[in-house]
Design an enzyme around this catalytic site. Structure first.
Site: not given
Ligand code: ASP
Length: 347
Positions: A16, A96-97
């Site tokens: 993200t 983050t995931d």
């Molecule tokens: N969907 C994203 C990922 O993990 C979520 C994020 O980056 O916060 O790439």
């Protein structure tokens, strides 16, 4: 330590933090370096000037981290290892995931690292209203310039956590990461990176690189199963997973302090798998605390079936450690010994 190189290396992998609006919603954007340099211009001059020097590299295909695999963890570790002596520290920008999975795996692959590897991401894209992206990058850069930090860490919302202990804990709050069974390693105070005394890894676990860069792809697509018990779980389901030749190990998420049903079919399936050299480990479904398998008669069966205790490790750390050990040409008893031995502060 000999003179450190002057610059950090920032590796942008997607997530993200660097996403832009596409036809089907947010998607990983390119030209991250240019966008970051532009965003940094918005910082007050004193803060901008006090940032360490850094270079930026983008992976060939920035991704949403939901698509990351152990093969990606392997590629990232090899990249850091190949550049390791050229930079004084590393910042990895990641979705983050699955950030905690990557951080855990990097810790096992980059054992003994003698400089900072700081993984961060953001809940909102760089440049979006009330984005946390620039703050997280700034904080990560400050920590990555600290020679006292010699391990893989996660920096998020002003806190520094041990990478192999971190978990994503909130779906949308900016303070989304915790390390449930390990205190933070440091904190940003007045835009300065403060490392807490005596929280870093002990000497044998840091300061002398002995990277273990295994070929995870050679293990096949999904070598380790994650099996979360539920009341009334049918033993044949567990047996089906474990009888699959493509499965070489499993994480069992059991109850409380190490409890599981005293079911002879279930325990028999586990014993059969360990007898075949599969590596099985258990942790609790409770997010806090450790397990002691065998404290209850009902849980004793797990130990008798050869299931190893994952102690207070996170699921991310157990899964990545199992994959890491299985990828090595080791006899089964040595794999079991290493699993229960803390290698990088994971337990
Ligand atoms: N969907 C994203 C990922 O993990 C979520 C994020 O980056 O916060 O790439």
């Amino acid at each position: 330590m000999s003179q450190l190189p002057p610059s950090l290396l920032v590796i942008y992998t997607g997530g993200t933090l660097g996403m832009v609006e596409g036809a089907r919603g947010l998607e990983p954007g390119r030209d991250f370096s240019q966008r970051l340099q532009q965003a940094l211009q918005s910082l007050p001059p004193a803060r901008r000037e006090s940032l360490p020097d850094f270079e930026i590299m983008e992976t060939s295909r920035p991704i949403d981290s939901s698509g990351a695999t152990p093969g990606d963890w392997q590629d990232l570790a090899r990249l850091v290892a190949s550049q390791h002596t050229r930079y004084r520290g590393f910042v990895i920008l990641h979705g983050t995931d699955t950030l905690a999975w990557t951080a855990s795996s990097l810790a096992f692959q980059l054992q003994g690292i003698d400089r900072p590897v700081v993984v961060t991401g953001a809940m909102r894209p760089l440049g979006a209203p009330s984005s946390d992206a620039l703050d997280n990058v700034e904080d990560a850069l400050r920590f990555a310039a600290q020679p006292g930090l010699q391990e893989v860490a996660v920096c998020f919302a002003g806190k520094l956590l041990r990478g192999v202990r971190a978990r994503k804990w909130h779906t949308y709050a900016p303070d989304a990461f915790i390390s449930p069974n390990c205190p933070p390693l440091g904190e940003i105070v007045d835009h300065q990176a403060i490392l807490f005394d005596d929280r870093g890894l002990d000497m044998p676990q840091r300061g002398a690189p002995r990277f273990e860069l295994q070929d995870y792809r050679a293990l096949g697509a999904s070598p380790v199963a994650r099996i979360v018990l539920w009341p009334g779980i049918a033993p044949h389901l567990v047996a089906d997973w474990l009888n699959d030749d493509r499965i070489h190990g499993a994480l069992l998420e059991v109850w409380g302090g190490g409890n599981a049903p005293e079911d002879s079919m279930l325990l028999g399936a586990l014993a059969k798998a360990t007898g075949e050299g599969k590596l099985l480990a258990a942790i609790s479904q409770c997010p806090l605390g450790t397990i002691a398998i065998g404290a209850y008669a009902a849980g004793r069966g797990l130990a008798d079936a050869g299931v190893l205790s994952g102690d207070d490790m996170t699921a991310e750390a157990v899964m990545s450690k199992l994959i890491h050990l299985l990828a090595q040409p080791l006899p089964s008893d040595e794999r079991r010994r290493r699993f229960v031995t803390p290698l990088v502060g994971e337990r």
